[in-house]
Design a protein around this motif. Structure first.
Motif, short mmCIF file in Angstrom:
data_model
loop_
_atom_site.label_atom_id
_atom_site.label_comp_id
_atom_site.label_asym_id
_atom_site.label_seq_id
_atom_site.Cartn_x
_atom_site.Cartn_y
_atom_site.Cartn_z
N VAL A 174 8.28 40.39 45.80
CA VAL A 174 7.82 40.24 47.60
C VAL A 174 8.33 38.89 48.09
N ALA A 175 8.07 38.07 46.98
CA ALA A 175 9.46 36.13 47.46
C ALA A 175 10.29 36.41 47.71
N PHE A 176 11.30 37.58 47.05
CA PHE A 176 12.44 37.75 47.82
C PHE A 176 12.56 38.37 48.44
N ALA A 177 12.11 39.08 49.09
CA ALA A 177 12.52 40.44 49.99
C ALA A 177 11.78 39.56 51.08
N LEU A 178 10.22 38.31 51.03
CA LEU A 178 10.22 37.42 52.32
C LEU A 178 11.26 36.72 52.76
N VAL A 179 11.83 35.72 51.09
CA VAL A 179 13.11 35.17 52.03
C VAL A 179 14.48 35.84 52.54
N VAL A 180 14.59 37.32 52.34
CA VAL A 180 15.50 38.41 52.90
C VAL A 180 15.08 38.33 54.63
N ALA A 181 14.09 38.36 54.33
CA ALA A 181 13.37 39.05 55.80
C ALA A 181 13.52 38.05 57.10
N VAL A 182 13.14 36.58 56.64
CA VAL A 182 13.28 35.28 56.91
C VAL A 182 15.14 35.00 57.62
N ALA A 183 15.96 35.19 56.53
CA ALA A 183 17.42 35.59 56.79
C ALA A 183 17.54 36.23 58.01
N PHE A 184 17.20 37.48 57.82
CA PHE A 184 17.48 38.42 59.19
C PHE A 184 16.89 38.10 60.39
N ALA A 185 15.71 37.01 60.12
CA ALA A 185 15.32 37.08 61.66
C ALA A 185 15.84 35.47 62.02
N ARG A 186 16.45 34.10 61.20
CA ARG A 186 17.58 33.86 61.58
C ARG A 186 18.58 34.79 62.18
N LEU A 187 19.43 35.02 61.61
CA LEU A 187 20.69 36.06 62.35
C LEU A 187 20.24 36.48 63.31
N GLY A 188 18.86 37.18 63.75
CA GLY A 188 19.14 37.47 64.99
C GLY A 188 18.88 36.78 66.31
N ARG A 189 18.53 35.43 65.84
CA ARG A 189 18.11 34.24 67.05
C ARG A 189 19.49 34.37 67.66
N ASN A 190 20.37 34.80 67.86
CA ASN A 190 21.28 34.19 69.15
C ASN A 190 22.84 35.74 68.90
N LEU A 191 22.09 36.72 68.46
CA LEU A 191 22.96 38.35 68.45
C LEU A 191 22.32 39.33 69.02
N GLY A 192 22.83 39.88 69.59
CA GLY A 192 22.05 41.12 70.54
C GLY A 192 21.45 41.97 69.28
N ALA A 193 20.69 43.01 70.40
CA ALA A 193 20.51 43.77 68.83
C ALA A 193 21.32 45.02 67.92
N ASP A 194 22.67 45.27 68.37
CA ASP A 194 23.43 46.16 68.52
C ASP A 194 24.06 45.10 67.26
N TYR A 195 24.73 43.83 67.64
CA TYR A 195 25.02 43.22 66.54
C TYR A 195 24.52 42.90 64.93
N TRP A 196 23.37 42.96 65.75
CA TRP A 196 22.24 41.84 64.14
C TRP A 196 21.79 43.51 63.96
N GLY A 197 22.27 43.94 63.85
CA GLY A 197 22.12 45.63 63.48
C GLY A 197 23.31 45.89 62.19
N ILE A 198 24.27 45.13 63.07
CA ILE A 198 25.58 45.52 61.63
C ILE A 198 25.33 43.76 60.84
N ALA A 199 24.57 43.11 62.02
CA ALA A 199 24.71 41.58 60.58
C ALA A 199 24.39 41.85 59.12
N THR A 200 22.77 42.89 59.60
CA THR A 200 21.95 43.35 58.78
C THR A 200 22.80 44.14 57.32
N LEU A 201 23.22 44.52 58.17
CA LEU A 201 23.72 45.93 57.18
C LEU A 201 24.97 44.78 56.06
N ALA A 202 25.36 43.67 56.44
CA ALA A 202 26.64 43.32 56.00
C ALA A 202 25.81 42.48 55.43
N VAL A 203 24.25 42.26 55.52
CA VAL A 203 24.22 41.51 54.01
C VAL A 203 23.49 42.14 53.11
#
Length: 297
Positions: free
Chosen positions: A65-94
């Motif tokens: 759960v701790a690992f997943a929460l860290v990754v979830a927060v990282a995903f959310a941080r990525l999404g601050r300045n990215l559109g939905a499509d680019y954010w999806g690609i970024a999550t795939l890359a991560v």
């Protein structure tokens, strides 16, 4: 045959958890997460690291759960300045980066060989009592996850998620903290995915990086789309349907006397054909989203 059906039901419940998790993100919050499988992987590797270091299963679920929460927060941080499509690609890359790390950091994850011998949750019980108890646990987790998702999405919080999905600028103008909503949704979804991964690791008794390939994420997407995006029951129906179809592919192979390598190809064909068919002819899925459902306070 009875134990085979128990196995299929367990896998259907575990993928049902993953479908509910993804449906909360994409179906209600509009978060196009193509890295969903890595949240599941956090749970599996939490279990394997705890087992390898003799920490016990409680430490395993807490680590996952701790690992997943860290990754979830990282995903959310990525999404601050990215559109939905680019954010999806970024999550795939991560997700791919983390899978490669798991594949190479043998000292921690077991590397490409993975970690085997993880104990069954109810390993001391005779068959089929042990698998039946595991199925009961999986059903309980699925029901709790469904109740939680339903509770969240039929409240004012769920209304905020749908407004963010449809009109994010309007939601922001009405005072909703978009970044906070995304982070909270991802964190809730991450806990469900990690729980699925933890139970999966103790059920199959093995964890390896090959379980985290991107095709698994798109399988979960197929379950959500076929079942019905934006409907919790639909997400579960899609998971159950796909798992039972996958389970009976080998029987089809035997009936037509096909080579064994056709099994994987037939399963990929089911995913691809199912996605295309529903995207083209029934975009609302088998169980459409309910509009205007009663909200809790």
């Amino acid at each position: 045959m009875f134990e085979f059906l128990i196995h299929v039901a367990i896998m259907a419940c575990l993928y049902g958890l993953l479908s509910l998790s993804l449906n909360l993100q994409v179906g209600f919050a509009g978060l196009v997460n193509f890295g969903q499988i890595i949240l599941f992987g956090c749970g599996t590797y939490g279990a394997s690291i705890a087992f390898s270091n003799q920490f016990g299963p409680v430490a395993g679920i807490l680590l996952g759960v701790a690992f997943a929460l860290v990754v979830a927060v990282a995903f959310a941080r990525l999404g601050r300045n990215l559109g939905a499509d680019y954010w999806g690609i970024a999550t795939l890359a991560v997700a791919e980066v983390l899978r490669i790390l798991a594949n190479n950091e043998a000292w921690l994850t077991g590397g490409a060989q993975g970690v085997g011998g993880i104990p069954l949750i109810f390993g001391d019980m005779p068959r089929p009592a042990g698998p039946l108890m595991t199925l009961g646990l999986c059903i309980a987790l699925l029901l709790v996850a469904w109740w939680l998702c339903n509770r969240l999405t039929t409240s004012r919080y769920g209304l905020a998620l749908k407004l963010m999905r449809e009109e994010p600028q309007l939601a922001a103008s009405l005072g909703y903290d978009i970044a906070s909503l995304k982070t909270q949704t991802l964190m809730v979804a991450a806990v469900m995915a990690a729980a699925s991964g933890f139970v999966f690791a103790h059920y199959v008794t093995f964890v390896g990086p090959d379980q985290l390939v991107s095709s698994e994420t798109f399988l979960i997407w197929a379950m959500v789309i076929i079942g019905g995006s934006g409907n919790h029951v639909g997400a579960i129906v899609g998971a159950v349907l796909m798992q039972f179809l996958f389970a009976f592919v080998p029987f089809v192979k035997d009936a037509f006397d096909l080579p064994s390598e056709y099994v994987a190809a037939m399963r990929l064909t089911l995913v691809g054909a199912g996605l295309l068919a529903f995207l083209m002819w029934r975009t609302q899925g088998l169980v459409p989203e309910r509009i205007g459902e009663k909200r809790n306070g």
